[in-house]
Design a protein around this motif. Structure first.
Motif, PDB file in Angstrom:
ATOM      1  N   THR A 372      40.804  15.757 109.190  1.00  0.00           N
ATOM      2  CA  THR A 372      40.834  14.554 110.028  1.00  0.00           C
ATOM      3  C   THR A 372      41.642  14.745 111.307  1.00  0.00           C
ATOM      4  O   THR A 372      41.385  14.075 112.298  1.00  0.00           O
ATOM      5  N   THR A 378      45.564   8.961 108.428  1.00  0.00           N
ATOM      6  CA  THR A 378      44.711   9.223 107.267  1.00  0.00           C
ATOM      7  C   THR A 378      45.409   8.817 105.976  1.00  0.00           C
ATOM      8  O   THR A 378      44.791   8.235 105.077  1.00  0.00           O
ATOM      9  N   GLU A 381      45.327   5.097 105.631  1.00  0.00           N
ATOM     10  CA  GLU A 381      43.990   4.702 105.191  1.00  0.00           C
ATOM     11  C   GLU A 381      43.808   4.997 103.699  1.00  0.00           C
ATOM     12  O   GLU A 381      43.200   4.195 102.970  1.00  0.00           O
ATOM     13  N   TYR A 382      44.301   6.124 103.260  1.00  0.00           N
ATOM     14  CA  TYR A 382      44.139   6.557 101.879  1.00  0.00           C
ATOM     15  C   TYR A 382      44.852   5.622 100.903  1.00  0.00           C
ATOM     16  O   TYR A 382      44.311   5.276  99.837  1.00  0.00           O
ATOM     17  N   GLY A 442      39.706   8.429 104.944  1.00  0.00           N
ATOM     18  CA  GLY A 442      40.846   8.361 104.040  1.00  0.00           C
ATOM     19  C   GLY A 442      40.704   7.259 103.010  1.00  0.00           C
ATOM     20  O   GLY A 442      40.996   7.440 101.823  1.00  0.00           O
TER      21      GLY A 442
END
Length: 471
Positions: A372, A378, A381-382, A442
């Motif tokens: 990414t 990320t 987001e994860y 993510g």
């Protein structure tokens, strides 16, 4: 909590019943005693919440709002949402005091299956994702000092995880004196930022700082995800409710006061960023505090701020590694399929296997950045969708437990029930939706890992049946 050196009982119903009775008998002896003053409580809550995130997330918030006014408003909203959530947690923690925290609430409200998914999520997404994103904060700032090239942040983040995991495996941890020193340095860093921003900013720089977005696509929902990430920690701080000398009313006062202090700190420091760098300058920065210091004080100030941020982040990473491994250890003790995690190394006085697995998962998450190239974002987001999903379930658990156990004494009741917990649930649901709709790969990976947990849960009965001895 079982003795760490005893073998955990099997899943046999009679033994489980005996264990439950024993724990119930031991509970009065292990309940927290009121020992914290009002000042202690406020200091603990503020210390837990105010971390390295304030030196990184403001640039991400700035990239997702349209103006400086909206930017500051998001931080006010973050304080309000945090206060509402903390009040809900205060009722749960004072009514059902237990070292398992959310795991215990979800077990009582929904049963062991859902609680297992929460424990799985902490092991594979929430806790390990937090370790990775905090490590990326360090990586982003270290890359300002010395760069190895395009993937400098990734390399620094991986190195932090390896070193701190090794230190904890060896049984070495930061002492309370070091922790206090790091907190003092963090406060010093905030004061330096404020003084530099408002006293040493060149007039032409302040006038040139833009107060509007650069024209990129914006998302209020995603901005709030980053804001509330920075406010994260109040859900753990609420556990001190059983230890406050002033009791029920004192807990509410401590929560309101601490969230007010935190919100004020965040507003002041973000006003400083906005004043010096402008919204567009903030949005384009990967090390916003260092950039502010560079503009106002020069390279020496940038180095000083960078060191302070790295120390603050190291403290947070170490604490997250420590608590995360013990959560995984508890999971291994409760579910035989994860018994590898539930082994305690008496020589090192630590759950070595849990540390190793946690470290490997965290390193794998750092590896996502190789694809990414936006490591910190990320990891947000994860973790965000899974985190907000379970936080929503904890909010719902408050309603369920009031219905299932109406006669249980509640030392603290959330004010304006059911309106306050409804607002908390709706807010969590909105942020769960936002973290799904406005994020990238993510988030999908995080949901996928949780789905794997569902498959593991479904497979556990069959695996356990195969392990049973043939009579």
């Amino acid at each position: 909590m079982p003795n760490l050196n005893e073998e955990y009982p099997s899943a046999d119903a009679a033994l489980a019943s005996t264990k439950a009775t024993a724990l119930a008998e031991e509970k009065p002896k292990s309940e927290p005693r009121p020992a914290l003053s009002m000042f202690d409580a406020i200091a603990v809550i503020v210390g837990v919440v105010v971390g390295a995130g304030i030196f990184r997330t403001p640039s991400l918030v700035a990239a997702n709002v349209e103006s400086g006014t909206v930017f500051l408003t998001t931080w006010l909203l973050g304080g309000l949402v945090s206060l509402i959530g903390a009040l809900c947690y205060a009722e749960l923690t004072t009514t059902f005091p237990h070292a398992g925290g959310d795991y215990h609430f979800l077990t009582r409200a929904f049963g062991k299956r859902l609680a297992f998914l929460f424990a799985w999520a902490r092991m594979s997404v929430i806790q390990t994702g937090s370790i990775a994103l905090l490590s990326f904060i360090i990586g982003d700032y270290m890359a300002q000092f010395y760069s190895f090239g395009e993937f400098s942040s990734v390399l620094y983040a991986a190195l932090v995880i390896v070193l701190l995991t090794a230190i904890n495996i060896a049984g070495v941890s930061f002492g309370t004196g070091v922790q206090r020193l790091l907190i003092i340095l963090e406060v010093l860093g905030i004061l330096i930022i404020l003084v530099a921003a408002f006293l040493f900013t060149p007039t032409e720089t302040a006038e040139a700082a833009g107060n509007t977005a650069s024209g990129n696509a914006t998302s209020m929902g995603l901005a709030m995800v980053f804001v509330l990430l920075t406010f994260g920690g109040w859900n753990e701080a609420a556990y001190i409710s059983a230890e406050l000398k002033t009791g029920r009313r004192g807990m509410a006062t401590a929560l309101v006061a601490s969230i007010a202090v935190i919100t004020l700190i965040y507003l002041l420091i973000n006003l400083a960023y906005l004043h010096v760098l402008g919204l567009e300058g903030m949005a384009s920065s990967n090390a916003i505090a260092a950039d502010l210091a560079q503009v106002t004080i020069g390279s020496a100030g940038m180095i000083l701020i960078g060191i302070i941020v790295v120390l603050a982040a190291l403290t947070s990473v170490n604490a997250t590694i420590l608590t995360g491994a013990r959560t995984n250890y508890a999971l291994g003790r409760d579910f035989s399929i994860f018994s590898y995690l539930g082994q305690w190394n008496t020589k090192a006085s630590s759950p070595v296997n849990a540390y190793v697995v946690q470290g490997l998962v965290s390193l794998a998450l750092v590896g996502l950045a190789l694809f990414t190239r936006t490591g910190f974002e990320t990891m947000v987001e994860y973790t965000a969708p899974v985190f907000w999903f379970f936080l929503l379930l904890v909010g719902i658990a408050l309603f369920v437990l009031r219905h299932k156990e109406p006669d249980r004494p509640r030392p603290f009741k959330v004010p304006l029930y059911p309106i306050t917990p409804l607002i908390f649930c709706f807010t969590s649901a909105y942020l769960f939706y936002s973290s799904l709709m406005y994020t990238g790969m993510g988030a999908l990976v995080g949901i996928g890992v949780l789905a794997v947990g569902v498959l593991v849960l479904l497979a556990i009965p069959r695996i356990q049946k195969q392990k049973e001895p043939v009579v």
